[in-house]
Design a protein around this motif. Structure first.
Motif, PDB file in Angstrom:
ATOM      1  N   TYR A 162      30.581  29.060  48.608  1.00 38.08           N
ATOM      2  CA  TYR A 162      30.945  30.181  49.417  1.00 38.08           C
ATOM      3  C   TYR A 162      32.328  29.925  49.547  1.00 38.08           C
ATOM      4  O   TYR A 162      32.929  30.529  50.423  1.00 38.08           O
ATOM      5  CB  TYR A 162      30.014  29.964  50.661  1.00 38.08           C
ATOM      6  N   LEU A 163      33.024  28.941  48.776  1.00 37.86           N
ATOM      7  CA  LEU A 163      34.310  28.649  49.031  1.00 37.86           C
ATOM      8  C   LEU A 163      35.250  29.933  47.942  1.00 37.86           C
ATOM      9  O   LEU A 163      34.705  29.916  46.579  1.00 37.86           O
ATOM     10  CB  LEU A 163      34.851  27.559  48.277  1.00 37.86           C
ATOM     11  N   THR A 191      27.843  31.780  37.978  1.00 33.59           N
ATOM     12  CA  THR A 191      27.115  32.795  37.929  1.00 33.59           C
ATOM     13  C   THR A 191      26.511  33.517  38.753  1.00 33.59           C
ATOM     14  O   THR A 191      25.787  32.229  39.768  1.00 33.59           O
ATOM     15  CB  THR A 191      26.533  33.117  36.414  1.00 33.59           C
ATOM     16  N   LYS A 192      25.777  34.304  39.386  1.00 34.65           N
ATOM     17  CA  LYS A 192      25.300  34.613  40.665  1.00 34.65           C
ATOM     18  C   LYS A 192      23.451  34.306  39.880  1.00 34.65           C
ATOM     19  O   LYS A 192      22.813  33.909  40.471  1.00 34.65           O
ATOM     20  CB  LYS A 192      24.462  36.360  40.706  1.00 34.65           C
ATOM     21  N   GLU A 193      23.228  34.125  38.561  1.00 37.22           N
ATOM     22  CA  GLU A 193      22.096  34.159  38.043  1.00 37.22           C
ATOM     23  C   GLU A 193      21.710  31.822  37.464  1.00 37.22           C
ATOM     24  O   GLU A 193      22.832  31.615  37.589  1.00 37.22           O
ATOM     25  CB  GLU A 193      21.781  34.663  36.521  1.00 37.22           C
ATOM     26  N   ARG A 194      20.967  31.925  38.232  1.00 35.53           N
ATOM     27  CA  ARG A 194      20.829  30.359  37.369  1.00 35.53           C
ATOM     28  C   ARG A 194      19.191  30.057  37.374  1.00 35.53           C
ATOM     29  O   ARG A 194      18.645  30.263  37.543  1.00 35.53           O
ATOM     30  CB  ARG A 194      21.058  29.145  38.776  1.00 35.53           C
ATOM     31  N   MET A 195      19.397  28.793  35.721  1.00 32.49           N
ATOM     32  CA  MET A 195      18.331  28.491  35.228  1.00 32.49           C
ATOM     33  C   MET A 195      17.066  29.289  34.444  1.00 32.49           C
ATOM     34  O   MET A 195      16.126  29.099  34.528  1.00 32.49           O
ATOM     35  CB  MET A 195      17.274  27.704  36.959  1.00 32.49           C
ATOM     36  N   THR A 196      17.747  30.117  34.093  1.00 31.83           N
ATOM     37  CA  THR A 196      17.560  30.938  33.393  1.00 31.83           C
ATOM     38  C   THR A 196      17.604  30.586  31.846  1.00 31.83           C
ATOM     39  O   THR A 196      18.930  31.335  31.574  1.00 31.83           O
ATOM     40  CB  THR A 196      17.789  32.090  34.083  1.00 31.83           C
ATOM     41  N   PRO A 295      45.533  35.885  35.678  1.00 33.20           N
ATOM     42  CA  PRO A 295      45.464  36.464  37.033  1.00 33.20           C
ATOM     43  C   PRO A 295      44.721  37.442  37.402  1.00 33.20           C
ATOM     44  O   PRO A 295      44.649  37.802  36.544  1.00 33.20           O
ATOM     45  CB  PRO A 295      47.051  36.798  37.441  1.00 33.20           C
ATOM     46  N   GLY A 296      44.529  37.819  38.490  1.00 36.00           N
ATOM     47  CA  GLY A 296      43.569  38.925  38.880  1.00 36.00           C
ATOM     48  C   GLY A 296      41.905  39.338  38.663  1.00 36.00           C
ATOM     49  O   GLY A 296      41.449  39.725  38.801  1.00 36.00           O
ATOM     50  N   VAL A 297      41.947  38.177  38.714  1.00 37.29           N
ATOM     51  CA  VAL A 297      40.656  37.383  37.444  1.00 37.29           C
ATOM     52  C   VAL A 297      39.575  37.858  39.466  1.00 37.29           C
ATOM     53  O   VAL A 297      39.774  36.622  40.329  1.00 37.29           O
ATOM     54  CB  VAL A 297      40.486  36.616  37.694  1.00 37.29           C
ATOM     55  N   LYS A 298      38.521  38.703  39.433  1.00 37.35           N
ATOM     56  CA  LYS A 298      37.757  38.604  40.677  1.00 37.35           C
ATOM     57  C   LYS A 298      36.199  38.206  40.935  1.00 37.35           C
ATOM     58  O   LYS A 298      35.703  38.877  39.817  1.00 37.35           O
ATOM     59  CB  LYS A 298      37.790  40.086  41.750  1.00 37.35           C
ATOM     60  N   LEU A 299      35.737  36.564  41.493  1.00 29.76           N
ATOM     61  CA  LEU A 299      35.036  36.212  41.620  1.00 29.76           C
ATOM     62  C   LEU A 299      34.680  36.683  43.244  1.00 29.76           C
ATOM     63  O   LEU A 299      35.233  35.871  43.859  1.00 29.76           O
ATOM     64  CB  LEU A 299      35.403  35.157  41.087  1.00 29.76           C
ATOM     65  N   PRO A 300      33.553  36.585  43.267  1.00 27.61           N
ATOM     66  CA  PRO A 300      32.105  37.097  44.414  1.00 27.61           C
ATOM     67  C   PRO A 300      32.169  35.138  44.985  1.00 27.61           C
ATOM     68  O   PRO A 300      32.048  34.415  44.004  1.00 27.61           O
ATOM     69  CB  PRO A 300      31.104  38.060  44.714  1.00 27.61           C
ATOM     70  N   THR A 301      31.853  35.407  46.466  1.00 23.26           N
ATOM     71  CA  THR A 301      30.982  34.199  46.742  1.00 23.26           C
ATOM     72  C   THR A 301      30.581  34.175  46.511  1.00 23.26           C
ATOM     73  O   THR A 301      29.256  35.222  46.372  1.00 23.26           O
ATOM     74  CB  THR A 301      31.722  33.776  48.257  1.00 23.26           C
ATOM     75  N   GLY A 302      28.794  32.565  46.761  1.00 21.16           N
ATOM     76  CA  GLY A 302      27.846  33.202  46.748  1.00 21.16           C
ATOM     77  C   GLY A 302      27.094  32.832  45.074  1.00 21.16           C
ATOM     78  O   GLY A 302      25.737  32.853  45.343  1.00 21.16           O
ATOM     79  N   TYR A 303      27.728  33.002  44.675  1.00 25.75           N
ATOM     80  CA  TYR A 303      26.919  31.935  43.656  1.00 25.75           C
ATOM     81  C   TYR A 303      26.827  30.467  42.966  1.00 25.75           C
ATOM     82  O   TYR A 303      27.229  29.789  43.571  1.00 25.75           O
ATOM     83  CB  TYR A 303      27.694  32.683  42.020  1.00 25.75           C
ATOM     84  N   PHE A 304      26.635  30.401  41.673  1.00 30.50           N
ATOM     85  CA  PHE A 304      25.848  29.178  40.901  1.00 30.50           C
ATOM     86  C   PHE A 304      26.773  28.289  39.979  1.00 30.50           C
ATOM     87  O   PHE A 304      27.130  28.728  39.462  1.00 30.50           O
ATOM     88  CB  PHE A 304      24.242  29.455  40.900  1.00 30.50           C
ATOM     89  N   ASP A 340      35.077  38.690  53.259  1.00 30.39           N
ATOM     90  CA  ASP A 340      33.748  39.047  52.786  1.00 30.39           C
ATOM     91  C   ASP A 340      33.877  38.961  51.444  1.00 30.39           C
ATOM     92  O   ASP A 340      33.564  40.416  51.257  1.00 30.39           O
ATOM     93  CB  ASP A 340      33.151  39.208  53.824  1.00 30.39           C
ATOM     94  N   TRP A 341      34.276  37.901  50.663  1.00 27.42           N
ATOM     95  CA  TRP A 341      33.789  38.167  49.370  1.00 27.42           C
ATOM     96  C   TRP A 341      33.135  38.340  48.457  1.00 27.42           C
ATOM     97  O   TRP A 341      32.521  37.887  47.707  1.00 27.42           O
ATOM     98  CB  TRP A 341      34.957  36.979  48.463  1.00 27.42           C
ATOM     99  N   SER A 342      31.799  38.146  49.382  1.00 22.30           N
ATOM    100  CA  SER A 342      30.034  38.094  49.243  1.00 22.30           C
ATOM    101  C   SER A 342      29.729  39.123  48.174  1.00 22.30           C
ATOM    102  O   SER A 342      28.548  39.120  47.492  1.00 22.30           O
ATOM    103  CB  SER A 342      29.722  37.702  49.802  1.00 22.30           C
ATOM    104  N   THR A 343      30.568  40.344  48.275  1.00 22.29           N
ATOM    105  CA  THR A 343      30.024  41.853  47.607  1.00 22.29           C
ATOM    106  C   THR A 343      31.280  41.924  46.317  1.00 22.29           C
ATOM    107  O   THR A 343      30.698  43.514  46.439  1.00 22.29           O
ATOM    108  CB  THR A 343      29.883  43.214  48.671  1.00 22.29           C
ATOM    109  N   VAL A 344      32.081  41.727  46.182  1.00 19.11           N
ATOM    110  CA  VAL A 344      32.906  41.778  45.378  1.00 19.11           C
ATOM    111  C   VAL A 344      32.397  41.540  44.049  1.00 19.11           C
ATOM    112  O   VAL A 344      31.566  41.205  43.767  1.00 19.11           O
ATOM    113  CB  VAL A 344      34.420  40.807  45.097  1.00 19.11           C
TER     114      VAL A 344
END
Length: 410
Positions: A162-163, A191-196, A295-304, A340-344
């Motif tokens: 969450y950084l 990424t949002k997905e892990r261990m797949t 520049p301009g890269v949007k990455l949400p928080t809460g990924y792995f 809140d960047w978790s929904t970006v």
């Protein structure tokens, strides 16, 4: 005659203290006291009692004094041992780490997202990390795949990140029997997905988030040498293009010869204020050089965070040495920190959304791409054709004007 360490011996005018290891000053002091207080000779019981007490006290004092000396020596030895242990621990901790892998300016190490030696206490589990498939833990490295065909392996952090601003430094080693050819490569994920598991360097395709790919085998027709490093941002619908080695959807790339090196090879992935920067230290100089910056890269928080690798018909050993993760102080305002960047949605602002395999009506879903070589070629051809048309039109107009001028003259 047997010598006693602490006995009373006859002497002219009285008793003499005979003690093997007691300071001679004690005997002189005893003689002086005997003379001053007129202590009688050896027949007096008081003399024996006095000297016994005096000798007993001296022996006790000597014993405790020696004990104190031993304690001081123990303290010195203890301090010396602690210093040696600390030095050895620092030496072991720095073993296999490059000088460039230092804490960046404004960076704070986050141990829960880092992976350093010793990786495991029992060889079966790692704190904060999971691993699967052919991954093998050793004392000196984590082997994602060995030098055998058709293997996959991966390690993934257990804690969502969450950084918003961070830097990840990864020390790795790719080596195998092929002098110039190896396969397939490895990837570093956020990424949002892990261990797949999946077809993209041992992990799943159509992912949400960021993938940085270290490709050691060329599939496409591009006239470049390999290995190659590319990065891609996906929204869950964009496929990795194996036929172009990811170039059709890459946001940045560079060529890097990182196979079969005898020295440390490292990569830095830095994401600060929506700018993604990839740097390399693969020349054995202990210095970072830039691969690309976007520049301009949007990455949400809460990924792995994760790393994966795969082999094909050709194979390599893909080894992780350590991972150091830093929280970067980007100097954000209170309003920015409260966002809140978790929904970006994952995306890149400066690139035109491409047509992916799902959305053809432009409903607003993010679709990422970059200008490929073929598109660039078409753009150059169109520009040249436009210039040519303008030249032809200009020549025709000029000739007509000259013809009109001749008719007027005649």
């Amino acid at each position: 005659m047997r010598h006693c360490n602490a006995c009373l011996y006859p002497h002219e005018g009285g008793l003499y203290i005979g003690r093997k290891n007691v300071d001679t000053q004690s005997n002189k002091l005893a003689e002086k006291l005997k003379q001053n207080y007129n202590i009688p000779g050896s027949n007096s019981i008081y003399t024996n009692i006095y000297y016994y007490i005096h000798l007993h006290i001296n022996v006790k004092i000597s014993y405790y004094f020696r004990l104190l000396i031993k304690m001081e020596r123990c303290k010195i030895f203890y301090k010396f041992s602690i210093n040696v242990i600390v030095f050895l621990c620092l030496l072991v901790a720095s073993d296999g780490q490059d000088s460039s892998q230092m804490a960046p300016e404004g960076g704070f190490l986050k141990r829960e997202y880092s992976l350093t030696k010793p990786y495991s206490s029992n060889g079966m589990t790692m704190p904060f990390w999971d691993f699967r498939d052919r991954t093998m833990l050793t004392n000196n490295f984590i082997r994602l795949t060995s030098n055998h065909q058709a293997e996959v392996g991966s390690v993934w952090n257990k804690i969502p990140l969450y950084l918003r601003d961070w830097e990840m430094q990864v020390q790795f080693k790719v080596h195998g029997g092929g002098r110039t050819l190896g396969a397939d490569g490895f990837a570093i994920w956020y990424t949002k997905e892990r261990m797949t598991p999946g077809p993209v360097f041992g992990s799943r395709d159509e992912f949400h988030g960021l993938g940085v790919f270290f490709d050691t085998y060329k599939n496409g027709p591009q006239a470049v040498t390999f290995p190659q490093i590319t990065a891609m941002v996906g929204n869950g619908s964009v496929k990795y293009d194996h036929m172009t080695d990811g170039k059709s959807n890459a946001i940045g790339s560079c060529l890097a010869s990182f196979r079969n090196k005898d020295y440390d090879t490292l990569v830095s992935i830095k994401y600060v204020k929506e700018t993604l920067q990839v740097r390399l230290d693969i020349d054995g100089l202990g210095e970072w050089r830039e691969c690309f910056s976007m520049p301009g890269v949007k990455l949400p928080t809460g990924y792995f965070i994760g790393m994966s690798a795969a082999t094909g018909d050709l194979a390599d050993n893909h080894d992780l040495i350590n991972v150091k993760f830093f929280h970067m102080d980007a100097g954000r305002s209170a309003e920015e920190e409260a966002e809140d960047w978790s929904t970006v949605l994952p995306g890149v602002s400066y690139l035109k959304p491409p047509i992916d395999n799902r959305d053809d009506v432009g409903s607003g879903d993010f679709r990422n791409s970059s200008v490929s070589g073929f598109k660039l070629f078409l753009l150059v051809v169109c520009i040249l054709l436009g210039v040519g048309v303008c030249v032809v039109v200009g020549v025709v107009v000029f000739q007509k004007r000259q013809a009109q001028n001749r008719k007027r003259f005649y």
